[in-house]
Design an enzyme around this catalytic site. Structure first.
Site, mmCIF file in Angstrom:
data_model
loop_
_atom_site.group_PDB
_atom_site.id
_atom_site.type_symbol
_atom_site.label_atom_id
_atom_site.label_comp_id
_atom_site.label_asym_id
_atom_site.label_seq_id
_atom_site.Cartn_x
_atom_site.Cartn_y
_atom_site.Cartn_z
ATOM 1 N N ASN A 161 -12.990 10.408 -0.967
ATOM 2 C CA ASN A 161 -13.570 9.534 -1.971
ATOM 3 C C ASN A 161 -13.424 8.132 -1.434
ATOM 4 O O ASN A 161 -12.305 7.651 -1.302
ATOM 5 C CB ASN A 161 -12.685 9.653 -3.223
ATOM 6 C CG ASN A 161 -13.469 9.917 -4.440
ATOM 7 O OD1 ASN A 161 -14.665 10.159 -4.389
ATOM 8 N ND2 ASN A 161 -12.789 9.868 -5.571
ATOM 9 N N GLN A 214 -8.489 13.897 0.566
ATOM 10 C CA GLN A 214 -7.651 14.789 -0.207
ATOM 11 C C GLN A 214 -7.959 16.239 0.114
ATOM 12 O O GLN A 214 -9.035 16.561 0.609
ATOM 13 C CB GLN A 214 -7.861 14.554 -1.706
ATOM 14 C CG GLN A 214 -7.458 13.160 -2.179
ATOM 15 C CD GLN A 214 -7.389 13.085 -3.695
ATOM 16 O OE1 GLN A 214 -6.828 13.962 -4.354
ATOM 17 N NE2 GLN A 214 -7.962 12.042 -4.252
ATOM 18 N N CYS A 242 0.840 -1.204 0.000
ATOM 19 C CA CYS A 242 0.000 0.000 0.000
ATOM 20 C C CYS A 242 0.874 1.253 0.000
ATOM 21 O O CYS A 242 1.776 1.385 0.824
ATOM 22 C CB CYS A 242 -0.894 -0.010 1.239
ATOM 23 S SG CYS A 242 -1.700 1.572 1.522
ATOM 24 N N SER A 259 -8.669 4.929 -5.271
ATOM 25 C CA SER A 259 -7.596 4.068 -5.748
ATOM 26 C C SER A 259 -7.116 3.099 -4.680
ATOM 27 O O SER A 259 -6.377 2.173 -4.983
ATOM 28 C CB SER A 259 -6.431 4.938 -6.215
ATOM 29 O OG SER A 259 -6.037 5.809 -5.169
ATOM 30 N N CYS A 303 0.393 3.205 3.548
ATOM 31 C CA CYS A 303 0.757 2.631 4.844
ATOM 32 C C CYS A 303 2.079 3.233 5.350
ATOM 33 O O CYS A 303 2.947 3.602 4.557
ATOM 34 C CB CYS A 303 0.872 1.109 4.743
ATOM 35 S SG CYS A 303 -0.701 0.238 4.972
HETATM 36 P P1 H2U Z 1 -8.198 8.680 -4.282
HETATM 37 O O1 H2U Z 1 -8.649 9.536 -3.113
HETATM 38 O O2 H2U Z 1 -9.084 8.856 -5.475
HETATM 39 O O3 H2U Z 1 -8.019 7.271 -3.866
HETATM 40 O O4 H2U Z 1 -6.785 9.208 -4.721
HETATM 41 C C1 H2U Z 1 -5.604 9.053 -3.980
HETATM 42 C C2 H2U Z 1 -4.582 10.084 -4.429
HETATM 43 O O5 H2U Z 1 -3.278 9.656 -4.045
HETATM 44 C C3 H2U Z 1 -4.557 10.295 -5.932
HETATM 45 O O6 H2U Z 1 -4.897 11.639 -6.178
HETATM 46 C C4 H2U Z 1 -2.366 10.085 -5.007
HETATM 47 C C5 H2U Z 1 -3.113 10.000 -6.317
HETATM 48 O O7 H2U Z 1 -2.627 10.960 -7.213
HETATM 49 N N1 H2U Z 1 -1.156 9.256 -4.942
HETATM 50 C C6 H2U Z 1 0.048 9.807 -4.575
HETATM 51 O O8 H2U Z 1 0.118 11.006 -4.376
HETATM 52 N N2 H2U Z 1 1.149 9.011 -4.433
HETATM 53 C C7 H2U Z 1 1.159 7.667 -4.695
HETATM 54 O O9 H2U Z 1 2.153 7.015 -4.507
HETATM 55 C C8 H2U Z 1 -0.064 7.031 -5.233
HETATM 56 C C9 H2U Z 1 -1.315 7.850 -5.236
HETATM 57 ZN ZN ZN Z 2 -2.301 1.016 3.704
#
Ligand code: H2U
Ligand code: ZN
Length: 363
Positions: free
Chosen positions: A164, A179, A56, A172, A59
């Site tokens: 979200n 956010q 993850c 994701s 994490c």
């Molecule tokens: P969600 O809230 O839609 O799950 O989006 C998670 C955000 O986390 C997404 O905008 C960011 C993505 O750009 N992200 C990072 O900044 N670093 C990462 O390593 C993966 C996801």
């Molecule tokens: Zn996690």
């Protein structure tokens, strides 16, 4: 009043309701709730997650996609989005494109801002509903401090805090997170709310949502839960089946202005409403939620009232989702069950999380 208006029955007759906060309308078709469903069935999400997932990117201690490494955080953790939709530096404001004869057909404004990700907990397997109130209180404090910090910047006129939740919403990652997008212009929805609240205040001399909450409290049929400082209700003009709005009892324009006991009460009511949501279809209930407070442009917005919206997509089970398609895309939003029926369903829910009860039975 016509003959038809005399016999109007909101649980039987199709009607339109106006969203006083945005000026938009929703079509309500209560007579349709018995219609059979033969469309897409979403697969119920697999729910047993590990407390820590080495793969993850949210994490503690793990590497993110951009190459940065998360600290071994123990409460909340905020970082700049590695794939930010807005960038802090660059041009800003109206742009003249090479269409001199058609400037009004190609209107463009350069935009700047900052996007951050907020991990609610180091625990990969929890959600707001399953976190304890003290941990949720930490999330509330971070929301407030982020709005305060980013909003103080000259180049930031609005800070949008949101969450979200669930794969069905396009989230994701199941790790509990939200956010923060902060930018130069006030985004579309809060801008509409600003216009309506300002106009209402000019006409009545009182804030729109303060009057609205008083009227809803008197009516009672759309109220879901309340405590000393907060009320959760299904708005009269709700579009999503189980949409709710979370409102403070006191007139307060922005999250950073909340007192300690209001923040405490907020943490508690957040746990209660998200638990009711999860219990509704015995699933980790997906939604998009977010805060709307006054713009951070330094102008007088005393007509604003802070509030949060929860927009869950589920309709009649963990697997049947409402789609905003067809008439909704081309005409206007439409709903079947009324706001009053949805509020009543949510009022019936227990505040003991179904997973906790299941665990008891399993052991
Ligand atoms: P969600 O809230 O839609 O799950 O989006 C998670 C955000 O986390 C997404 O905008 C960011 C993505 O750009 N992200 C990072 O900044 N670093 C990462 O390593 C993966 C996801
Ligand atoms: Zn996690």
């Amino acid at each position: 009043m016509t003959e038809a208006a005399h016999s109007f029955e909101p649980t039987e007759h199709p009607h339109r309701r106006r969203n006083a906060l945005t000026g938009d309308w929703v079509l309500v078709s209560p007579h349709r709730t018995k219609r059979p469903w033969q469309g897409q069935v979403e697969k119920a999400a697999v729910e047993k997650l590990p407390a820590y997932d080495p793969k993850c990117y949210l994490c503690p201690g793990n590497a993110r996609a951009g190459g940065n490494q998360n600290p071994a955080y123990t409460s909340t953790f905020v970082f700049d989005n590695d794939f930010a939709a807005l960038l802090p530096d660059g041009p800003r404001g109206p742009v003249r494109l090479p269409h001199p004869a058609h400037d009004d057909l190609f209107v463009t404004e350069a935009e700047t801002g900052t996007c951050r990700v907020l991990c609610f907990s180091p625990r990969h397997d929890l959600t707001l509903a399953e976190m304890d109130v003290a941990a949720i209180r930490c999330v509330v404090d971070v929301w407030a401090s982020q709005i305060e910090e980013l909003g103080a910047r000259e180049s930031i006129n609005y800070v949008q805090v949101f969450e979200n939740r669930g794969a069905i919403m396009g989230s994701s990652n199941p790790h509990p997170h939200g956010q923060i997008w902060a930018n130069y212009t006030v985004p579309l929805v809060p801008a509409k709310e600003d216009v309506q609240q300002q106009a209402y205040y000019a006409a009545h001399g009182t804030p729109l949502l303060v009057d609205y909450l008083a009227a809803e409290s008197a009516a009672g049929d759309r109220i879901v839960i309340e405590n000393e400082h907060w009320v959760v209700l299904v708005p009269y003009w709700a579009v999503w089946p189980f949409e709710v709005m979370l409102l403070p009892r006191r007139h307060v324009a922005a999250l950073p202005d909340l007192t300690g006991s209001e923040r405490e009460g907020l943490a508690s009511i957040l746990k209660r409403i998200t638990t009711r949501y999860d219990n509704l279809f015995e699933t980790s209930f997906p939604y998009s939620m977010g805060w709307h407070g006054q713009p951070t442009d330094g102008l007088d917005h005393s007509y604003w009232q802070l509030h949060a919206h929860f927009y869950p997509p589920l309709l009649r089970s963990a697997t049947v989702k409402k789609f905003m398609v067809g008439y909704e895309m081309l005409g206007m939003p439409q709903r079947d069950i009324t706001a009053e029926q949805a509020a009543s369903r949510l009022r019936e829910m227990s505040e003991r999380h179904y997973k906790e009860i299941k665990e008891k039975i399993d052991n």
